[in-house]
Design a protein around this motif. Structure first.
Motif, mmCIF file in Angstrom:
data_model
loop_
_atom_site.group_PDB
_atom_site.id
_atom_site.type_symbol
_atom_site.label_atom_id
_atom_site.label_comp_id
_atom_site.label_asym_id
_atom_site.label_seq_id
_atom_site.Cartn_x
_atom_site.Cartn_y
_atom_site.Cartn_z
ATOM 1 N N PHE A 223 0.838 -1.193 0.000
ATOM 2 C CA PHE A 223 0.000 0.000 0.000
ATOM 3 C C PHE A 223 0.874 1.244 0.000
ATOM 4 O O PHE A 223 1.857 1.339 0.738
ATOM 5 N N ALA A 230 -6.651 5.974 -2.703
ATOM 6 C CA ALA A 230 -6.373 5.923 -1.268
ATOM 7 C C ALA A 230 -7.175 7.004 -0.548
ATOM 8 O O ALA A 230 -7.223 8.156 -0.990
ATOM 9 N N TYR A 238 -3.221 2.281 7.668
ATOM 10 C CA TYR A 238 -1.834 1.952 7.357
ATOM 11 C C TYR A 238 -0.880 2.539 8.398
ATOM 12 O O TYR A 238 0.076 1.883 8.832
ATOM 13 N N ASP A 279 -7.079 -3.787 4.179
ATOM 14 C CA ASP A 279 -7.243 -4.686 3.042
ATOM 15 C C ASP A 279 -8.700 -4.736 2.601
ATOM 16 O O ASP A 279 -9.009 -4.735 1.392
ATOM 17 N N ARG A 282 -9.669 -1.491 0.698
ATOM 18 C CA ARG A 282 -9.124 -1.429 -0.664
ATOM 19 C C ARG A 282 -9.920 -2.322 -1.614
ATOM 20 O O ARG A 282 -10.053 -2.001 -2.798
#
Length: 443
Positions: A223, A230, A238, A279, A282
């Motif tokens: 990432f 994003a 993150y 995860d 995304r």
């Protein structure tokens, strides 16, 4: 009749066999001798444990400052071991761990306040059949002292014959006793500190593997905060994962004792959940619910279900599992279990490898969840002993180790005790056998 081993000014007290007519020792004689020293050897079986070996064993017990009573007796001593054990405990009147070698058979009982029934049973099973007697009893004592609670009775260190006519005599005695007490305390502290260092070194290997595995997960996610699509939420996930990774490394670098590892694995689990959320964002999937990691190996990530599973010889219980292990179990296959170096040598599942792994597991699963997950395993039994909290820190939900209050080892409780609280164990006897780890050696 001659003493089993005569104490001297420079050797620990060994319980002497009282003068008596020829024939077997009596419960009263053994109990009386135990109040003076931890080891009694009937002269009729002195070939099993020599005077020198008895003194060495007595010294080991007294240096540990634990209430452990050992007797080596002929096979004809009793036909009813349970009743005799209860009689010995009542006549001795001191809360502690009681060990009888009757002929070639080993019998171990303990007050629940110093050692749990299951741990007591495991101790007996672990050393039953070990020969010679000196190796059996020394090994048993060495393992027991690392896990039981309480302290040695004051009567063992009492000294008679101190001249009462002069203060000089009293002063000399005070110096001698004080010096001996200081030496004993220092030895005990040094031994414990060394054991904790060894346990922490063992844990470093496992935790380093965990940190490395998490770092590899970060890399595989690939990432980039500036990548197209994003969002601030993703960047926050993150950042939390990166912070957890760095925090885990820093905490491990500064860990000074085994219980410090709990915060390290807790940080890793926080970071792994942050990655799972990222995860999902995304991929446009529903965000995961916070669950415990996979019981069989926390590196597998978040669990997806609770399944019924039982350790070898143990009772079934519900454990959280990852999707891969759930599929294996449904197909009748074995899960992928995390193995680590055990106290007894060789690799074992972490729940059978020794008490040092308690803090490691505690960070992943939390104290309230662990007792149920680990019931019937060696690690679960160790966590229920008073000594575990002293050496590895207590965990949320562990309670008082099943002691139920009352006397601690070494306290004089007289014959007023509950025989139901004084036993050799119950249930599946898990934790030992088959060359498994020691009762807790090495920490």
């Amino acid at each position: 009749m001659p003493a089993a081993a005569a104490p001297s000014a420079h050797s620990p007290a060994v319980a002497a066999a009282p003068e008596r007519a020829p024939g077997r020792a009596t419960v009263s004689e053994v109990a009386t001798a135990w109040r003076e020293g931890p080891v009694f050897v009937d002269p009729d079986v002195s070939d099993q444990l020599s005077d020198v070996q008895a003194r060495d064993l007595s010294q080991e017990i007294q240096e540990s400052d634990k209430a452990i009573f050992v007797a080596v007796l002929p096979a004809t001593f009793t036909d009813d071991v349970d009743r005799t054990m209860n009689d010995l405990r009542g006549d001795t009147g001191i809360t502690g761990l009681y060990v009888l070698r009757i002929g070639d058979d080993l019998h171990v009982r303990a007050d629940r306040s110093v050692l749990s029934p299951q741990a007591t049973q495991n101790l007996q099973s672990r050393f039953q059949g070990t020969t010679p007697a000196a190796d059996q009893l020394s090994g048993l004592v060495g393992n027991a002292t690392q896990n039981m609670g309480g302290r040695a009775p004051a009567s063992w260190s009492a000294r008679e014959g101190v001249p009462g006519s002069t203060w000089l005599g009293l002063g000399i005695a005070a110096v001698v006793v004080g010096g001996a007490a200081y030496t004993l305390t220092r030895r005990t502290k040094n031994r414990r500190a060394q054991a904790q260092r060894e346990a922490l070194d063992k844990l470093r290997v496992v935790v380093d593997e965990d940190i490395t595995a998490f770092g590899e997960e970060l890399e595989r996610l690939d990432f980039r905060p500036s990548e197209p699509g994003a969002t601030d939420e993703m960047r926050g996930d993150y950042e939390r994962a990166l912070d957890a990774y760095e925090n885990a490394k820093s905490l491990m670098d500064h860990a000074g004792k085994p219980e410090d590892v709990r915060e390290v694995t807790k940080a890793l689990e926080d970071g792994r959940f942050a990655l799972a959320v990222l995860d999902a964002r995304r991929d446009g999937r529903e965000l995961p619910v916070r669950r415990s990691p996979c019981f069989f190996d926390p590196r597998h990530g978040l669990s997806v279900a609770d399944v019924t599973w039982a350790p070898a010889g143990g009772a079934p219980r519900e454990v959280p599992v990852c999707a891969a292990d759930q599929a294996r179990l449904e197909q009748g296959e074995a899960p992928e279990i995390r193995t680590v170096e055990s106290d007894g040598g060789g690799r074992r599942p972490y729940w059978e490898a020794g008490p040092a792994y308690g803090p490691w597991a505690g960070g992943y699963f939390g104290g309230g969840l662990l007792p149920g997950l680990l019931a019937g395993t060696m690690l679960g039994h160790m966590m229920m002993t008073p000594a575990y909290a002293a050496d590895y820190g207590s965990a949320e939900g562990f309670g008082d180790g099943g002691a139920g209050g009352g006397y601690e080892g070494g306290d004089v409780s007289g014959s007023d005790f509950d025989p139901g609280d004084f036993g050799g164990g119950f249930g599946d006897g898990g934790g030992f056998g088959g060359g498994g780890g020691d009762f807790g050696g090495g920490f």
